[in-house]
Design a protein around this motif. Sequence first.
Motif, PDB file in Angstrom:
ATOM      1  N   THR A 174       0.811  -1.222   0.000  1.00 16.63           N
ATOM      2  CA  THR A 174       0.000   0.000   0.000  1.00 16.63           C
ATOM      3  C   THR A 174       0.842   1.270   0.000  1.00 16.63           C
ATOM      4  OG1 THR A 174      -0.075   0.140   2.414  1.00 16.63           O
ATOM      5  CG2 THR A 174      -1.756  -1.207   1.345  1.00 16.63           C
ATOM      6  N   GLY A 176       1.638   2.711   2.518  1.00 19.47           N
ATOM      7  CA  GLY A 176       1.036   3.513   3.570  1.00 19.47           C
ATOM      8  C   GLY A 176       1.829   3.442   4.858  1.00 19.47           C
ATOM      9  N   ARG A 206      -4.725   6.857   5.859  1.00 19.39           N
ATOM     10  CA  ARG A 206      -5.738   6.725   4.823  1.00 19.39           C
ATOM     11  C   ARG A 206      -5.223   5.904   3.639  1.00 19.39           C
ATOM     12  NH1 ARG A 206      -6.367   8.157   0.079  1.00 19.39           N
ATOM     13  NH2 ARG A 206      -4.431   9.363   0.158  1.00 19.39           N
ATOM     14  N   ARG A 207      -3.972   6.144   3.240  1.00 15.34           N
ATOM     15  CA  ARG A 207      -3.440   5.440   2.073  1.00 15.34           C
ATOM     16  C   ARG A 207      -3.448   3.936   2.292  1.00 15.34           C
ATOM     17  NH1 ARG A 207       2.182   6.945  -0.857  1.00 15.34           N
ATOM     18  NH2 ARG A 207       0.819   8.593  -1.645  1.00 15.34           N
ATOM     19  N   HIS A 208      -2.987   3.495   3.452  1.00 18.62           N
ATOM     20  CA  HIS A 208      -2.952   2.052   3.701  1.00 18.62           C
ATOM     21  C   HIS A 208      -4.363   1.464   3.709  1.00 18.62           C
ATOM     22  CE1 HIS A 208      -1.693  -1.850   5.294  1.00 18.62           C
ATOM     23  NE2 HIS A 208      -2.791  -1.770   6.044  1.00 18.62           N
ATOM     24  N   ASP A 210      -7.122   2.609   2.474  1.00 20.45           N
ATOM     25  CA  ASP A 210      -7.801   2.733   1.195  1.00 20.45           C
ATOM     26  C   ASP A 210      -7.288   1.708   0.191  1.00 20.45           C
ATOM     27  OD1 ASP A 210      -9.655   4.021  -0.565  1.00 20.45           O
ATOM     28  OD2 ASP A 210      -7.941   4.954  -1.550  1.00 20.45           O
ATOM     29  N   ARG A 211      -5.972   1.518   0.157  1.00 19.39           N
ATOM     30  CA  ARG A 211      -5.411   0.584  -0.824  1.00 19.39           C
ATOM     31  C   ARG A 211      -5.581  -0.874  -0.413  1.00 19.39           C
ATOM     32  NH1 ARG A 211       0.099   3.459  -3.226  1.00 19.39           N
ATOM     33  NH2 ARG A 211      -0.965   5.311  -4.048  1.00 19.39           N
ATOM     34  N   ARG A 229     -14.045   3.798   0.185  1.00 15.40           N
ATOM     35  CA  ARG A 229     -12.787   4.492   0.388  1.00 15.40           C
ATOM     36  C   ARG A 229     -12.383   4.414   1.858  1.00 15.40           C
ATOM     37  NH1 ARG A 229     -11.307   8.076  -3.565  1.00 15.40           N
ATOM     38  NH2 ARG A 229      -9.292   7.929  -2.493  1.00 15.40           N
TER      39      ARG A 229
END
Length: 296
Positions: A174, A176, A206-208, A210-211, A229
């Motif tokens: 990710t 993240g 959020r990045r981790h 979300d991905r 999301r």
Amino acid sequence: MNANLSCLAVDRLIQGRTRARGKACVSSFLKAVGGGAIAATCLAGGHAGAQDLSGSRQSFEKPSNDRIVLGIGAAVTPVYQGADDYRVLPLPAIDIVEGPIYANFRNGVGLNFVSRPGFTIGSGVTFMPGYRRRDVPEGVGRLTSGAGARVFAAVSSGRVIATLGATQGFVGSTRGFIADASLSYPVIASRKLIVTPSIATSFADRRHNDRYFGISAAEAQASGLTAWRGKAGFKDASTLLTAIYRLDDRISISGSVGATRLLGRTASSPLVKHRTLPSGFLSVTYRLSPKARGGR
């Protein structure tokens, strides 16, 4: 649980439990259990096992002693966090310390910059898990495994061992950020057996989230799932019970059973079929003593 701190806490515990039997008994136990490997963090999603399996390994030597512990093991774990299916993963068991250099699954490979009785700080590169296309619903893309830069600190007080860590992905997975914390309480059941209950939690950006858990608009159309999301927040909480049994001065058997529960918004992802999932790990390890390697 950091291995060096585990050494110190267990050393003190053994001394307290075996003082009546004399120092010879304590010395014998320390030499025998020395590099025994334990999986001590819940195996989340089949791949977190590879990240965490032996980061909490019990090595019952003093923190200054180098060691090489190698073995084989197998994890029974969900194919990803929240999945409906399980898989069996054959995994090596590794716990290596050579001066400031360390190698294990949870903290990866790196350096201990501070290694004092009751306190350790280190940094290195560690594995970050993904999942295969076949493991997720049709129409959802795979998530490649990757690597992250990790820093951690561990402190022991009495029998309690506390750890804090943070990992920032920089390739694959990710990419993240994940922060984790754990508390462990090793208990010496006998001269050959130690049992360690542990609790842990993790926070992800959020990045981790979300991905790892997200469903894009394209994936929603292809899979029939609802678009989703991720947001930053506490990701999961885990409980674990680990045991290690010494067969002789070199060979130990380790086993762990536990459960991980997804928290907050991550539990509402369409990928999540079960919020709480059990997992387990079993390994056999062989300790290479300094004497056997031509050392002290």
